[in-house]
Design a protein around this motif. Structure first.
Motif, mmCIF file in Angstrom:
data_model
loop_
_atom_site.group_PDB
_atom_site.id
_atom_site.type_symbol
_atom_site.label_atom_id
_atom_site.label_comp_id
_atom_site.label_asym_id
_atom_site.label_seq_id
_atom_site.Cartn_x
_atom_site.Cartn_y
_atom_site.Cartn_z
ATOM 1 N N UNK A 1 -27.915 -62.635 -33.627
ATOM 2 C CA UNK A 1 -29.213 -62.277 -34.178
ATOM 3 C C UNK A 1 -29.014 -61.573 -35.513
ATOM 4 N N UNK A 2 -29.520 -62.162 -36.610
ATOM 5 C CA UNK A 2 -29.391 -61.560 -37.926
ATOM 6 C C UNK A 2 -30.226 -60.293 -38.030
ATOM 7 N N UNK A 3 -31.284 -60.214 -37.270
ATOM 8 C CA UNK A 3 -32.152 -59.037 -37.327
ATOM 9 C C UNK A 3 -31.376 -57.789 -36.914
ATOM 10 N N UNK A 4 -30.529 -57.895 -35.917
ATOM 11 C CA UNK A 4 -29.745 -56.741 -35.476
ATOM 12 C C UNK A 4 -28.775 -56.311 -36.576
ATOM 13 N N UNK A 5 -28.166 -57.273 -37.258
ATOM 14 C CA UNK A 5 -27.256 -56.948 -38.355
ATOM 15 C C UNK A 5 -28.018 -56.292 -39.503
ATOM 16 N N UNK A 6 -29.210 -56.794 -39.811
ATOM 17 C CA UNK A 6 -30.016 -56.196 -40.872
ATOM 18 C C UNK A 6 -30.456 -54.783 -40.505
ATOM 19 N N UNK A 7 -30.849 -54.565 -39.249
ATOM 20 C CA UNK A 7 -31.246 -53.231 -38.815
ATOM 21 C C UNK A 7 -30.070 -52.259 -38.903
ATOM 22 N N UNK A 8 -28.869 -52.722 -38.553
ATOM 23 C CA UNK A 8 -27.682 -51.872 -38.643
ATOM 24 C C UNK A 8 -27.389 -51.512 -40.097
ATOM 25 N N UNK A 9 -27.526 -52.477 -41.007
ATOM 26 C CA UNK A 9 -27.281 -52.225 -42.432
ATOM 27 C C UNK A 9 -28.323 -51.265 -42.998
ATOM 28 N N UNK B 1 -29.909 -48.939 -41.324
ATOM 29 C CA UNK B 1 -29.555 -47.629 -40.804
ATOM 30 C C UNK B 1 -28.400 -47.008 -41.558
ATOM 31 N N UNK B 2 -27.388 -47.807 -41.870
ATOM 32 C CA UNK B 2 -26.227 -47.305 -42.615
ATOM 33 C C UNK B 2 -26.649 -46.845 -44.005
ATOM 34 N N UNK B 3 -27.502 -47.629 -44.671
ATOM 35 C CA UNK B 3 -27.954 -47.266 -46.002
ATOM 36 C C UNK B 3 -28.838 -46.019 -45.991
ATOM 37 N N UNK B 4 -29.635 -45.840 -44.939
ATOM 38 C CA UNK B 4 -30.455 -44.632 -44.839
ATOM 39 C C UNK B 4 -29.586 -43.394 -44.689
ATOM 40 N N UNK B 5 -28.544 -43.484 -43.887
ATOM 41 C CA UNK B 5 -27.632 -42.351 -43.711
ATOM 42 C C UNK B 5 -26.927 -42.043 -45.034
ATOM 43 N N UNK B 6 -26.471 -43.085 -45.728
ATOM 44 C CA UNK B 6 -25.795 -42.898 -47.007
ATOM 45 C C UNK B 6 -26.752 -42.290 -48.042
#
Length: 174
Positions: free
Chosen positions: A77-85, A87-92
């Motif tokens: 599921x690409x949506x899960x990968x996009x959600x993870x990215x 989240x990572x960008x928000x933390x950064x």
């Protein structure tokens, strides 16, 4: 009494029929495949079947290539990968904001004193004449004019020399 006995027999029979119908209905509902109640939507493909789980949104490919029966494999599921990215960008982003806020803290030892009037780097303000409608721009000095003229003379000489060379080169070949 007889009448009461036959009435109780009828009610007992009706209760039994109702119970058996409810049990058989539950058993029938459990024996139906999930495609009949709308959980999965199936589409045939060249290699097998594409299955969409309407409850979770998971897409799987199903085929009978293994020889041991049908097997379904979930498509990533690409949506899960996009959600993870995201989240990572928000933390950064939060980390960088905190770092920037730390850099913007007041510097110690900074003075609010005015620059001395003898500052050689400070340019004079252009003068305003006639009630603020026109701005006077200072003219270049004689030294600046001499430098500009010598530059233009050198550029003109090089241009003339280049034209002469071109004329000699083309006159010999024609």
């Amino acid at each position: 009494m007889r009448h009461a006995t036959s009435s109780s027999k009828v009610s007992t029979a009706l209760a039994g029929v109702a119970l058996s119908l409810s049990l058989s209905g539950a058993a029938f509902a459990q024996s139906r495949p999930d495609t009949e109640n709308g959980r999965y939507a199936l589409s045939t493909t060249a290699d097998g079947v594409l299955r969409l789980d309407t409850r979770t949104g998971t897409v799987s490919t199903c085929n009978n290539n293994s020889g041991a029966g049908w097997a379904c494999y979930a498509i990533p599921d690409e949506r899960a990968a996009l959600d993870a990215e995201i989240g990572r960008l928000q933390v950064e982003n939060e980390k960088l904001k905190a770092e920037l806020a730390q850099r913007d803290s007041p510097v110690t030892g900074k003075t609010d004193e005015a620059l001395p009037k003898s500052d050689s780097l400070k340019q004079g303000e252009p003068k305003v004449a006639e009630g603020g409608r026109k701005v006077e721009i200072p003219l270049p000095s004689d030294q600046d004019m001499d430098r500009m003229m010598s530059f233009l003379e050198r550029a003109w000489r090089r241009l003339v020399e280049m034209a002469n060379r071109m004329q000699r080169d083309t006159s010999g070949k024609i």
